[in-house]
Design an enzyme around this catalytic site. Sequence first.
Site, PDB file in Angstrom:
ATOM      1  N   ASP A   1       0.848  -1.167  -0.039  1.00  0.00           N
ATOM      2  CA  ASP A   1      -0.056   0.173   0.045  1.00  0.00           C
ATOM      3  C   ASP A   1       1.088   1.421   0.208  1.00  0.00           C
ATOM      4  OD1 ASP A   1      -2.174   1.594  -0.290  1.00  0.00           O
ATOM      5  OD2 ASP A   1      -3.183   0.651   1.799  1.00  0.00           O
TER       6      ASP A   1
HETATM    7  C1  BGC Z   1      -5.243   3.042   0.193  1.00  0.00           C
HETATM    8  C2  BGC Z   1      -5.318   2.000  -0.748  1.00  0.00           C
HETATM    9  C3  BGC Z   1      -5.170   2.836  -2.312  1.00  0.00           C
HETATM   10  C4  BGC Z   1      -3.852   3.530  -2.302  1.00  0.00           C
HETATM   11  C5  BGC Z   1      -3.777   4.298  -3.603  1.00  0.00           C
HETATM   12  C6  BGC Z   1      -4.111   3.948  -0.200  1.00  0.00           C
HETATM   13  O1  BGC Z   1      -3.973   5.036   0.856  1.00  0.00           O
HETATM   14  O2  BGC Z   1      -5.093   2.515   1.386  1.00  0.00           O
HETATM   15  O3  BGC Z   1      -6.554   1.455  -0.832  1.00  0.00           O
HETATM   16  O4  BGC Z   1      -5.501   1.979  -3.263  1.00  0.00           O
HETATM   17  O5  BGC Z   1      -3.904   4.435  -1.421  1.00  0.00           O
HETATM   18  O6  BGC Z   1      -4.612   5.333  -3.781  1.00  0.00           O
END
Ligand code: BGC
Length: 736
Positions: A275
């Site tokens: 993530d």
């Molecule tokens: C979130 C993810 C997301 C990623 C990209 C993160 O902060 O937890 O779910 O896909 O950002 O935007």
Amino acid sequence: MRTIVLFAMSLFPVLCASAADVDRRIDDLIARMTLQEKLGQMSQSTSLKTPLSDAMKAEIRAGRWGSFLNAGDAKDRAEAQRIATEETRLKIPLIFGRDVIHGYQTVFPIPLGQAATWDPDLVRQAAREAAREAAADRIAWTFAPMIDIARDPRWGRIAESLGEDPYLASQLGAAMVRGFQGDSLAAPDSLAACAKHYAGYGAVEGGRDYNSAWIPEILLRDVYLRPFQAARKAGVATFMTAFNTLNAVPATADPFLLRDILRGEWNYDGMVVSDYEAVTNLIAHGYALDAREAARKSIRAGVEMEMVSTSFYDHAPDLLRAGEITMKEIDDSVRDILRLKFRLGLFDRRPLPPAPDHSRALVIAEKAAEESVVLLRNDKNVLPLSKSVEKLAVIGPLADSPVDQMGTWSMDGRADFVRTPLAALREMLGADRVIYARGLINSRNHSRAGFDRAVRAARDADAVVLFLGEEAILSGEARSRAFLNLPGAQEALVDAIAATGKPIAAVILAGRPLTFHDAATKIPAILYSFHPGAMGGPAIARLLFGDASPSGKLPVTFPRTVGQVPIYYAHLNTGRPPLPSDLGVPMGNPANPQGYTSKYIDVDYTPEYPFGFGLSYANFQYSPAELSSNTLPPGGRLRITAQVANSGRRASDEVVQLYTSGPLGGSVARPVRELKGFRRVHLEPGASTKVEFTITTADLAYYNPKMQLVTEPGPYRAWIAPDSASGAAVSFEVTK
Ligand code: BGC
């Protein structure tokens, strides 16, 4: 049949050859790649900005990045891809990822709302449309489905989830994977899906986002991992690691999750991305001293692409020199990344799909919105409203707020596609019959300046519809709440409108289960709409006036008060279960304490609305369930049937649910009920249908204390019911 088999067989060598050919091409590329190029593939960035800078072009040309997320516009992406495939040394294409979570330009209900449809095929269709729209903008990878089991409405990301139940989330998550990925990843209108956030993120303590999760392995396997395993079985192309620690180890550096379970037990051959900065977040977790150690620990655990932070690129060369990671670990990661790019046809200049048909997407969006709305109460059949109403007052901060009804993940959502409830009601009844007063400027507003107008609107009308709830920005990532009530002065607005004595219905639009116990005593009819997306307006208008019947069912338990959280239906029994006399405890003030049972002394121990609950305008009657046998031997099958009849005067869909529990007397205590099947049926007035489910011992399997998946012999029970809290049980025995 024979022809099909022969045809398939004749294709087989071709398919095998092409898989082998891809492996050969990957090996060949890996043999020729420099370490910097390999690490570039393992790096994902957001920094592709419009217009594409010369510095960024140079980085792409040098192979610095393998992927971009949420970056640039379609034109920038095309140019960046051209540079990667024409001007880099090895011509390896980029992969563009994006959060296409509940729609792209056409916004569908938030995932929690899609879960309320209990309609896997509709959920699949919505994902398909989202994929078509996004692929046309050169996106090849979506960070969805989010399949974290969510049992805590304080957690803002419950909005993005498919609810509290592993079976429902598995069915719907797999449907989303099929929708995004289509029949073939290589098709121009397919996206690679991403099972996230692996794992345990939904269990963050206190519902506070990014917090620690503690999940005993038995619960992890029985509940939290099930949807991920289902996504794996559905062929999901990528996994994303979670931000949280799970049992004291950050999920982004957890070899148990990533190596033992995902690769070992599930035999996953796709790609794993971290993530957003989750790798360097290991430092704040106190799990890594610095970025170098963060890179080492996550590469060793099996993270293959680093999102946004750059510790892999910066430190892997030194880690390799020091023998703290191996070239095999790097090559394995690059292999999975390149394979994904091959599977998507990116090496073959994946063509653009035809221009998306937004009108088709909007039809699906309206159906999904309609099926997602849950009728929570309808005293004296206030709903549906009569179209002969002369004047309708439409009141509240969410009646006409396009951005808010789109919900949490709608950065690409076209606000001009949105039809609000106010617009739809004006269209349905004629603008002159609708009196609109916002009451509050937004859901958090405390000013009562708009109340007088709202009260006048109610007085001048024959009926009132109140549009209450939460703005979109109050749910989603980093939007945890410690109070679950209607925010701002909405309860006071309810009081003011209720005092007019006019017939009232409320529509609550929100990103989570809210608590509104007191308000509900003043509003006879309540429709709950998890942010319904672009077509929420027409769907809600049709439901309010009976052109359609509500048929959504709650994918999550609604507490009476935040103090009951976590509360979910598939709990274990205690040694001192509550008694019927523990029911009806008024909210708030401690009642006269009595009895040593598992309850609260200041609120009923039961939820406000149970999982699976939802009313309709029909009147469904369930016959007692019948079993094909009283015993189920290992490997056998049991048919469970019930007759469901509509004795009402209106047609409606009903989501018929199968629950089981058991065994009694096994090696572990088992949940009081677990969902094992569901079916959406449509019944005209007076019609009835036989609903049949089949279960096997595999469907009943659970983990024992040795972490073996077992179905132990003993007495079990089953229910065919309209929700998780009703129906009559039938008993059967699983034999040895
Ligand atoms: C979130 C993810 C997301 C990623 C990209 C993160 O902060 O937890 O779910 O896909 O950002 O935007």
